[in-house]
Design a protein around this motif. Structure first.
Motif, PDB file in Angstrom:
ATOM      1  N   GLN A 116       0.819  -1.211   0.000  1.00 46.51           N
ATOM      2  CA  GLN A 116       0.000   0.000   0.000  1.00 46.51           C
ATOM      3  C   GLN A 116       0.856   1.265   0.000  1.00 46.51           C
ATOM      4  O   GLN A 116       0.375   2.347  -0.321  1.00 46.51           O
ATOM      5  CB  GLN A 116      -0.921   0.016   1.229  1.00 46.51           C
ATOM      6  N   LEU A 117       2.133   1.117   0.369  1.00 44.10           N
ATOM      7  CA  LEU A 117       3.055   2.255   0.449  1.00 44.10           C
ATOM      8  C   LEU A 117       3.794   2.475  -0.863  1.00 44.10           C
ATOM      9  O   LEU A 117       3.996   3.612  -1.286  1.00 44.10           O
ATOM     10  CB  LEU A 117       4.059   2.010   1.581  1.00 44.10           C
ATOM     11  N   PHE A 118       4.179   1.387  -1.507  1.00 43.32           N
ATOM     12  CA  PHE A 118       4.963   1.452  -2.741  1.00 43.32           C
ATOM     13  C   PHE A 118       4.083   1.179  -3.954  1.00 43.32           C
ATOM     14  O   PHE A 118       3.269   0.260  -3.928  1.00 43.32           O
ATOM     15  CB  PHE A 118       6.054   0.366  -2.747  1.00 43.32           C
ATOM     16  N   PRO A 119       4.301   1.919  -5.050  1.00 41.71           N
ATOM     17  CA  PRO A 119       3.687   1.502  -6.303  1.00 41.71           C
ATOM     18  C   PRO A 119       4.408   0.220  -6.754  1.00 41.71           C
ATOM     19  O   PRO A 119       5.637   0.192  -6.810  1.00 41.71           O
ATOM     20  CB  PRO A 119       3.975   2.651  -7.270  1.00 41.71           C
ATOM     21  N   ILE A 120       3.662  -0.838  -7.036  1.00 41.85           N
ATOM     22  CA  ILE A 120       4.247  -2.109  -7.448  1.00 41.85           C
ATOM     23  C   ILE A 120       3.742  -2.440  -8.844  1.00 41.85           C
ATOM     24  O   ILE A 120       2.538  -2.375  -9.109  1.00 41.85           O
ATOM     25  CB  ILE A 120       3.890  -3.233  -6.459  1.00 41.85           C
ATOM     26  N   HIS A 121       4.695  -2.803  -9.715  1.00 34.51           N
ATOM     27  CA  HIS A 121       4.379  -3.076 -11.109  1.00 34.51           C
ATOM     28  C   HIS A 121       4.894  -4.454 -11.501  1.00 34.51           C
ATOM     29  O   HIS A 121       5.798  -4.990 -10.874  1.00 34.51           O
ATOM     30  CB  HIS A 121       5.002  -2.000 -12.004  1.00 34.51           C
ATOM     31  N   ALA A 122       4.349  -4.992 -12.582  1.00 34.76           N
ATOM     32  CA  ALA A 122       4.746  -6.313 -13.071  1.00 34.76           C
ATOM     33  C   ALA A 122       5.993  -6.258 -13.941  1.00 34.76           C
ATOM     34  O   ALA A 122       6.646  -7.274 -14.140  1.00 34.76           O
ATOM     35  CB  ALA A 122       3.598  -6.940 -13.854  1.00 34.76           C
ATOM     36  N   SER A 123       6.348  -5.083 -14.453  1.00 31.61           N
ATOM     37  CA  SER A 123       7.532  -4.946 -15.307  1.00 31.61           C
ATOM     38  C   SER A 123       8.121  -3.553 -15.168  1.00 31.61           C
ATOM     39  O   SER A 123       7.429  -2.611 -14.739  1.00 31.61           O
ATOM     40  CB  SER A 123       7.167  -5.200 -16.767  1.00 31.61           C
ATOM     41  N   VAL A 124       9.374  -3.425 -15.543  1.00 38.48           N
ATOM     42  CA  VAL A 124      10.040  -2.124 -15.538  1.00 38.48           C
ATOM     43  C   VAL A 124       9.332  -1.187 -16.511  1.00 38.48           C
ATOM     44  O   VAL A 124       9.134  -0.002 -16.218  1.00 38.48           O
ATOM     45  CB  VAL A 124      11.536  -2.265 -15.890  1.00 38.48           C
ATOM     46  N   GLU A 125       8.915  -1.721 -17.657  1.00 35.29           N
ATOM     47  CA  GLU A 125       8.228  -0.902 -18.659  1.00 35.29           C
ATOM     48  C   GLU A 125       6.944  -0.285 -18.085  1.00 35.29           C
ATOM     49  O   GLU A 125       6.659   0.875 -18.310  1.00 35.29           O
ATOM     50  CB  GLU A 125       7.895  -1.730 -19.901  1.00 35.29           C
ATOM     51  N   ARG A 126       6.193  -1.068 -17.336  1.00 34.80           N
ATOM     52  CA  ARG A 126       4.964  -0.533 -16.722  1.00 34.80           C
ATOM     53  C   ARG A 126       5.299   0.485 -15.647  1.00 34.80           C
ATOM     54  O   ARG A 126       4.585   1.476 -15.482  1.00 34.80           O
ATOM     55  CB  ARG A 126       4.121  -1.658 -16.137  1.00 34.80           C
ATOM     56  N   ALA A 127       6.351   0.240 -14.897  1.00 36.74           N
ATOM     57  CA  ALA A 127       6.742   1.181 -13.833  1.00 36.74           C
ATOM     58  C   ALA A 127       7.143   2.523 -14.418  1.00 36.74           C
ATOM     59  O   ALA A 127       6.715   3.565 -13.932  1.00 36.74           O
ATOM     60  CB  ALA A 127       7.881   0.596 -13.005  1.00 36.74           C
ATOM     61  N   THR A 128       7.950   2.505 -15.474  1.00 36.31           N
ATOM     62  CA  THR A 128       8.402   3.776 -16.051  1.00 36.31           C
ATOM     63  C   THR A 128       7.311   4.462 -16.854  1.00 36.31           C
ATOM     64  O   THR A 128       7.311   5.673 -16.982  1.00 36.31           O
ATOM     65  CB  THR A 128       9.657   3.562 -16.926  1.00 36.31           C
ATOM     66  N   ALA A 129       6.334   3.712 -17.358  1.00 39.26           N
ATOM     67  CA  ALA A 129       5.213   4.307 -18.101  1.00 39.26           C
ATOM     68  C   ALA A 129       4.224   4.995 -17.179  1.00 39.26           C
ATOM     69  O   ALA A 129       3.494   5.886 -17.593  1.00 39.26           O
ATOM     70  CB  ALA A 129       4.489   3.236 -18.916  1.00 39.26           C
ATOM     71  N   SER A 130       4.217   4.583 -15.899  1.00 38.20           N
ATOM     72  CA  SER A 130       3.270   5.153 -14.950  1.00 38.20           C
ATOM     73  C   SER A 130       3.850   6.396 -14.275  1.00 38.20           C
ATOM     74  O   SER A 130       3.433   6.769 -13.203  1.00 38.20           O
ATOM     75  CB  SER A 130       2.897   4.133 -13.883  1.00 38.20           C
ATOM     76  N   ALA A 131       4.791   7.012 -14.928  1.00 34.49           N
ATOM     77  CA  ALA A 131       5.533   8.136 -14.361  1.00 34.49           C
ATOM     78  C   ALA A 131       4.623   9.273 -13.928  1.00 34.49           C
ATOM     79  O   ALA A 131       3.680   9.622 -14.622  1.00 34.49           O
ATOM     80  CB  ALA A 131       6.530   8.668 -15.375  1.00 34.49           C
ATOM     81  N   GLY A 132       4.973   9.807 -12.774  1.00 34.46           N
ATOM     82  CA  GLY A 132       4.328  11.014 -12.309  1.00 34.46           C
ATOM     83  C   GLY A 132       5.035  12.207 -12.948  1.00 34.46           C
ATOM     84  O   GLY A 132       5.801  12.047 -13.886  1.00 34.46           O
ATOM     85  N   PRO A 133       4.845  13.388 -12.418  1.00 30.62           N
ATOM     86  CA  PRO A 133       5.511  14.565 -12.980  1.00 30.62           C
ATOM     87  C   PRO A 133       7.009  14.452 -12.799  1.00 30.62           C
ATOM     88  O   PRO A 133       7.500  13.899 -11.841  1.00 30.62           O
ATOM     89  CB  PRO A 133       4.935  15.736 -12.185  1.00 30.62           C
ATOM     90  N   GLY A 134       7.743  14.965 -13.719  1.00 32.09           N
ATOM     91  CA  GLY A 134       9.192  14.976 -13.566  1.00 32.09           C
ATOM     92  C   GLY A 134       9.817  14.725 -14.834  1.00 32.09           C
ATOM     93  O   GLY A 134      10.862  14.529 -15.180  1.00 32.09           O
TER      94      GLY A 134
END
Length: 139
Positions: free
Chosen positions: A121-139
């Protein structure tokens, strides 16, 4: 004392160096930059002996200017409370700097320990690096 309270092991240790009469899988960590994120890919076990290596690499990336970090745990077969502490510490440091930390892990033992402790619940958890980097917030 016995084993750490929070531990996830999906398979018995094999290979690696002997330490204290037991067999231990070492930890390897690769770092790369991708799509504005610093990716740390860990493989092996994150425990009392290897967590300092993960801490060093994570904090080194942050001190080096990384504000968006993904820790890829797909190839981590075991993580105890030492490893969880490293991840929490990295998250705090990044949030202090307006940054973010995302995790990548499958449905195995590491994901279960994150769920049991409520850290999913604290960390965003993704199934792949591609999904993690695609879900980027501002920056």
């Amino acid at each position: 004392m016995g084993a750490p309270i929070l531990a996830a092991r999906s398979r018995p240790s094999a290979g690696g160096a002997e330490r204290g009469g037991g067999i231990v899988i070492d930890l390897s960590i690769d770092t790369r930059d991708e799509a504005g994120w610093t990716i740390l890919r860990a493989a092996g076990e994150v425990d009392l002996y290897t967590a300092p290596r993960l801490r060093e690499r994570l904090l080194g990336a942050i001190e080096g200017g990384a504000t968006r970090v993904v820790v890829d745990l797909v190839d981590v077969s075991f993580m105890d409370s030492s490893g969880l502490g490293v991840l929490i510490g990295g998250l705090r440091r990044l949030r202090e700097r307006g940054g973010e930390l995302a995790l990548v892990c499958g449905e195995g033992a590491v994901r279960r320990v994150l769920a049991i402790t409520g850290l999913d619940q604290l960390f965003p958890i993704h199934a792949s690096v591609e999904r993690a980097t695609a879900s980027a917030g501002p920056g």
